[in-house]
Design a protein around this motif. Structure first.
Motif, PDB file in Angstrom:
ATOM      1  N   MET A   1       0.839  -1.167   0.000  1.00 40.38           N
ATOM      2  CA  MET A   1       0.000   0.000   0.000  1.00 40.38           C
ATOM      3  C   MET A   1       0.896   1.246   0.000  1.00 40.38           C
ATOM      4  O   MET A   1       1.647   1.479   0.934  1.00 40.38           O
ATOM      5  N   PRO A   2       0.835   2.039  -1.051  1.00 42.50           N
ATOM      6  CA  PRO A   2       1.698   3.229  -1.140  1.00 42.50           C
ATOM      7  C   PRO A   2       1.274   4.311  -0.154  1.00 42.50           C
ATOM      8  O   PRO A   2       0.093   4.463   0.149  1.00 42.50           O
ATOM      9  N   ASN A   3       2.252   5.036   0.296  1.00 42.95           N
ATOM     10  CA  ASN A   3       1.994   6.127   1.235  1.00 42.95           C
ATOM     11  C   ASN A   3       1.685   7.386   0.418  1.00 42.95           C
ATOM     12  O   ASN A   3       2.543   7.903  -0.288  1.00 42.95           O
ATOM     13  N   THR A   4       0.488   7.897   0.521  1.00 42.67           N
ATOM     14  CA  THR A   4       0.078   9.066  -0.260  1.00 42.67           C
ATOM     15  C   THR A   4       0.097  10.353   0.563  1.00 42.67           C
ATOM     16  O   THR A   4      -0.277  11.402   0.060  1.00 42.67           O
ATOM     17  N   ARG A   5       0.517  10.243   1.795  1.00 40.95           N
ATOM     18  CA  ARG A   5       0.552  11.442   2.631  1.00 40.95           C
ATOM     19  C   ARG A   5       1.711  12.336   2.209  1.00 40.95           C
ATOM     20  O   ARG A   5       2.793  11.863   1.876  1.00 40.95           O
TER      21      ARG A   5
END
Length: 139
Positions: A1-5
């Motif tokens: 799950m990529p970190n989009t923050r």
């Protein structure tokens, strides 16, 4: 799950300032003062113990590493002196009022920070030049 923050915004506006360098140097020179105090204590104990102990201490201090420690100790003392004088001057509260908070000019302590660093180096050089002259130029 990529970190989009997104990254924290302070990372994009962070700049190294002279007051940060002074803070780091203050801690480093505090450590050097402790090492120098141990060296000084060794010298006092050697002077009280006898000639052989004193010769061992003097031999260490006349070697390249001993001279380096003594120079660093001298610089640490000079830096703490100059930095302390600057802190006393800053404690008067001048140039910290509302007119200087508008960000139209650099704070005065940025330029005095460089003066502190330069003055400590000049004081150290002066002390060691005077020591060399006193010893007949044999340092």
């Amino acid at each position: 799950m990529p970190n989009t923050r997104p990254l924290s915004p302070h990372l994009s506006i962070y700049r190294w300032r002279v007051n940060m360098l002074q803070s780091t140097l203050h801690r480093l020179t505090g450590l050097l003062l402790c090492i120098g105090t141990l060296l000084f204590t060794w010298g006092l104990i050697a002077a009280g113990t006898g000639e052989a102990a004193w010769r061992m201490f003097a031999g260490f201090c006349s070697g390249w590493f001993g001279v380096l420690l003594l120079i660093l100790w001298t610089w640490s003392l000079s830096f703490h002196l100059c930095n302390g004088i600057q802190h006393l001057a800053r404690d008067t509260g001048k140039n910290f009022g509302p007119p200087t908070r508008n960000r139209t000019h650099k704070p005065v302590y940025w330029s005095t920070g460089w003066v502190v660093i330069l003055a400590s180096m000049l004081l150290t050089a002066l002390v060691w030049i005077l020591l060399a002259l006193q010893a007949g130029g044999s340092l």
